[in-house]
Design a protein around this motif. Structure first.
Motif, PDB file in Angstrom:
ATOM      1  N   ASP A 195       0.902  -1.336   0.027  1.00  0.00           N
ATOM      2  CA  ASP A 195       0.187  -0.065   0.095  1.00  0.00           C
ATOM      3  C   ASP A 195       0.672   1.272   0.113  1.00  0.00           C
ATOM      4  N   VAL A 196       0.485   2.327  -0.850  1.00  0.00           N
ATOM      5  CA  VAL A 196       1.339   3.451  -0.906  1.00  0.00           C
ATOM      6  C   VAL A 196       0.508   4.487  -0.098  1.00  0.00           C
ATOM      7  N   THR A 197       1.138   4.778   1.183  1.00  0.00           N
ATOM      8  CA  THR A 197       0.366   5.561   2.273  1.00  0.00           C
ATOM      9  C   THR A 197       0.524   6.956   2.002  1.00  0.00           C
ATOM     10  N   GLN A 198       1.496   7.408   1.208  1.00  0.00           N
ATOM     11  CA  GLN A 198       1.643   9.072   1.194  1.00  0.00           C
ATOM     12  C   GLN A 198       2.062   9.203  -0.433  1.00  0.00           C
ATOM     13  N   VAL A 199       1.420  10.195  -0.972  1.00  0.00           N
ATOM     14  CA  VAL A 199       2.108  10.901  -2.223  1.00  0.00           C
ATOM     15  C   VAL A 199       1.987  12.506  -1.949  1.00  0.00           C
ATOM     16  N   HIS A 200       3.207  13.107  -2.242  1.00  0.00           N
ATOM     17  CA  HIS A 200       3.292  14.496  -2.136  1.00  0.00           C
ATOM     18  C   HIS A 200       4.097  14.948  -3.108  1.00  0.00           C
ATOM     19  N   PHE A 201       3.273  15.948  -4.098  1.00  0.00           N
ATOM     20  CA  PHE A 201       4.282  16.929  -4.805  1.00  0.00           C
ATOM     21  C   PHE A 201       5.204  17.859  -4.003  1.00  0.00           C
ATOM     22  N   VAL A 202       6.473  17.841  -4.576  1.00  0.00           N
ATOM     23  CA  VAL A 202       7.447  18.361  -3.658  1.00  0.00           C
ATOM     24  C   VAL A 202       7.428  20.236  -4.079  1.00  0.00           C
ATOM     25  N   PRO A 203       7.138  20.802  -2.621  1.00  0.00           N
ATOM     26  CA  PRO A 203       7.180  22.252  -2.844  1.00  0.00           C
ATOM     27  C   PRO A 203       8.342  22.589  -3.529  1.00  0.00           C
ATOM     28  N   ASP A 204       7.988  23.679  -4.281  1.00  0.00           N
ATOM     29  CA  ASP A 204       9.125  24.310  -5.256  1.00  0.00           C
ATOM     30  C   ASP A 204       9.880  23.413  -6.091  1.00  0.00           C
ATOM     31  N   ASN A 205       9.239  22.167  -6.138  1.00  0.00           N
ATOM     32  CA  ASN A 205       9.579  21.502  -7.556  1.00  0.00           C
ATOM     33  C   ASN A 205       8.463  20.782  -7.691  1.00  0.00           C
ATOM     34  N   ARG A 206       7.421  21.514  -8.311  1.00  0.00           N
ATOM     35  CA  ARG A 206       6.095  20.881  -8.550  1.00  0.00           C
ATOM     36  C   ARG A 206       5.978  19.749  -9.460  1.00  0.00           C
ATOM     37  N   ASN A 207       7.076  19.518 -10.236  1.00  0.00           N
ATOM     38  CA  ASN A 207       7.242  18.472 -11.176  1.00  0.00           C
ATOM     39  C   ASN A 207       7.538  16.871 -10.703  1.00  0.00           C
ATOM     40  N   LYS A 208       8.153  17.094  -9.241  1.00  0.00           N
ATOM     41  CA  LYS A 208       8.603  15.995  -8.685  1.00  0.00           C
ATOM     42  C   LYS A 208       7.564  15.467  -7.690  1.00  0.00           C
ATOM     43  N   LEU A 209       7.226  14.106  -7.815  1.00  0.00           N
ATOM     44  CA  LEU A 209       6.461  13.520  -6.813  1.00  0.00           C
ATOM     45  C   LEU A 209       7.074  12.637  -5.852  1.00  0.00           C
ATOM     46  N   LEU A 210       6.979  12.601  -4.784  1.00  0.00           N
ATOM     47  CA  LEU A 210       7.513  11.720  -3.579  1.00  0.00           C
ATOM     48  C   LEU A 210       6.339  10.730  -3.503  1.00  0.00           C
ATOM     49  N   SER A 211       6.584   9.616  -3.301  1.00  0.00           N
ATOM     50  CA  SER A 211       5.557   8.389  -2.712  1.00  0.00           C
ATOM     51  C   SER A 211       6.306   7.612  -1.476  1.00  0.00           C
ATOM     52  N   ALA A 212       5.514   7.145  -0.614  1.00  0.00           N
ATOM     53  CA  ALA A 212       6.041   6.608   0.412  1.00  0.00           C
ATOM     54  C   ALA A 212       4.964   5.200   0.684  1.00  0.00           C
ATOM     55  N   SER A 213       5.259   4.047   1.166  1.00  0.00           N
ATOM     56  CA  SER A 213       4.712   2.834   1.200  1.00  0.00           C
ATOM     57  C   SER A 213       4.979   2.013   2.613  1.00  0.00           C
ATOM     58  N   VAL A 214       3.931   1.068   2.393  1.00  0.00           N
ATOM     59  CA  VAL A 214       4.250   0.124   3.579  1.00  0.00           C
ATOM     60  C   VAL A 214       5.646  -0.845   3.359  1.00  0.00           C
ATOM     61  N   ASP A 215       5.856  -0.903   1.915  1.00  0.00           N
ATOM     62  CA  ASP A 215       7.075  -1.824   1.724  1.00  0.00           C
ATOM     63  C   ASP A 215       8.260  -1.076   2.347  1.00  0.00           C
ATOM     64  N   GLY A 216       8.321   0.226   2.965  1.00  0.00           N
ATOM     65  CA  GLY A 216       9.480   0.780   3.484  1.00  0.00           C
ATOM     66  C   GLY A 216      10.433   1.717   2.584  1.00  0.00           C
ATOM     67  N   LEU A 217       9.720   1.831   1.056  1.00  0.00           N
ATOM     68  CA  LEU A 217      10.457   2.648   0.327  1.00  0.00           C
ATOM     69  C   LEU A 217       9.823   4.017   0.097  1.00  0.00           C
TER      70      LEU A 217
END
Length: 381
Positions: free
Chosen positions: A161-183
């Motif tokens: 499960d992907v628990t978090q997604v966030h576009f990066v402030p000041d870098n709006r073309n970058k997306l961060l994802s975070a997951s239960v898999d630890g990545l």
């Protein structure tokens, strides 16, 4: 059953942070999940375990209305689109992201993930601010929110499960994802988005990730809270770990005289400098704001604010009013709103409104001691 919208005034006062009032959001054993502010702070939205979102005035606590339509747990809410400040978005385990007009409290749009996939998190961004990204089970889905068309699906980067997604402030073309898999993964969302070409970096935290956020002058730093209540600090641009506090609860517990810190609610970044506070709580409802020293000797300092006597259970959300636009006069001395598993919203008031807004930024917050009972906590995820 008629729902309670009246305000319960409580007399509890502390040295610096008194409980101004509390609102019982519902009868029964309903939880408060999240509290988020409208851009102009005329409203705060509160997601509940009843699958509804209620809106209140952050200054008076007056009930304004509610948005109902989800058929399963609401996992995130946000006022996300600056061009439509009255729009509130919510995502749910019912597989939808819904938009609500908070002037009428009516649903105005609904995006479906398909196959009833649970949606745990969403974020608006992209180079042209046209993208809506969501974590749906182990996938990351992208839509053009202007027309509701799905434009991409990333399904190879995460295995759980992907628990978090966030576009990066000041870098709006970058997306961060975070997951239960630890990545944690960083993607470039320009052009056609796919797993092979747009995965720029992977950070292995090593355990299930619950919540992440950006901070620092250029938002280059990243904090990460896990489901085992550990905290790590990263530089996301070069995937460098700057601190790894596996025993964060013990470090926080040793820095105050109250009961053991059982869980962490969130981290708070005041919007300038590189200071960071870790907000921890006890199962009986007390909260502490612990400064994080992630440079040199890694440590968690003594709490610079303690909120006690308001909640009777686990606190799920903290909304600091000190970052309110307009400063002390507009916040009227209110330090924060908190919500939790006791179904209560608590409003915390400083004895000195100008002092509290100044001291929050300077990290010289007042303290209050109060003993609290221990109680078994439910699984955080």
């Amino acid at each position: 059953m008629e729902e309670a919208t009246e305000m319960e005034i409580e007399e509890t006062k502390s040295k610096k942070f008194g409980l101004k009032n509390s609102i019982q959001t519902n009868f029964g054993n309903d939880y408060v999940f999240q509290i988020v502010p409208k851009d102009d702070w005329s409203s705060v939205a509160v997601s509940l375990s009843t699958k509804a979102v209620k809106l209140y005035s952050p200054v008076t606590g007056q009930f304004q209305g509610e948005c109902k339509g989800h058929s399963d747990t609401i996992n995130q809410i946000s006022f996300s689109v600056s061009s439509s400040p009255h729009l509130l978005h919510s995502c749910s385990s019912d597989g939808t992201i819904r938009a609500w007009d908070t002037r009428t409290f009516q649903q105005v749009s609904c995006i479906n993930s398909g196959s009833s996939q649970e949606i745990f998190s969403f974020s608006f961004g992209g180079s042209n601010d046209n993208l809506l990204a969501a974590g749906a089970k182990s996938q990351i889905l992208f839509w053009d929110w202007r027309n509701g068309k799905q434009v991409a699906c990333l399904e190879e980067s995460h295995t759980e499960d992907v628990t978090q997604v966030h576009f990066v402030p000041d870098n709006r073309n970058k997306l961060l994802s975070a997951s239960v898999d630890g990545l944690m993964c960083i993607f470039n969302t320009d052009g056609d988005i796919n797993d092979d070409d747009d995965l720029e970096s992977v950070i292995n935290v090593g355990t299930s990730i619950g919540k992440v956020g950006f901070f620092g002058e250029t938002y280059q730093k990243l904090w990460c809270l896990t489901h085992i209540e550990s905290l790590s600090i990263w530089d996301w641009k070069d995937s460098r770990n700057e601190a790894n506090l596996l025993e964060a609860r013990s470090l926080a517990s040793d820095s105050w005289t109250l009961d053991h810190v059982d869980y962490f609610v969130d981290c708070h970044y005041p919007g300038e400098g590189d200071s960071l506070w870790l907000i921890g709580g006890t199962n009986a409802g007390a909260l502490g704001y612990f400064p994080v020293n992630y440079k040199g000797v890694k440590a968690i300092g003594s709490p610079e604010a303690i909120l006690g006597g308001g909640h009777k259970g686990v606190v799920r959300s903290v909304l600091p009013m000190s970052c309110l636009k307009g400063g002390p006069s507009q916040s009227q001395g209110i330090f924060a709103w908190t919500g939790g598993e006791d179904g209560r919203l608590c409003c915390w008031l400083s004895d000195d409104s100008t002092e509290i807004n100044r001291s929050w930024i300077s990290s010289a917050l007042g303290m209050k001691s109060q003993k609290s009972r221990k109680k078994k906590r439910r699984n955080p995820y």
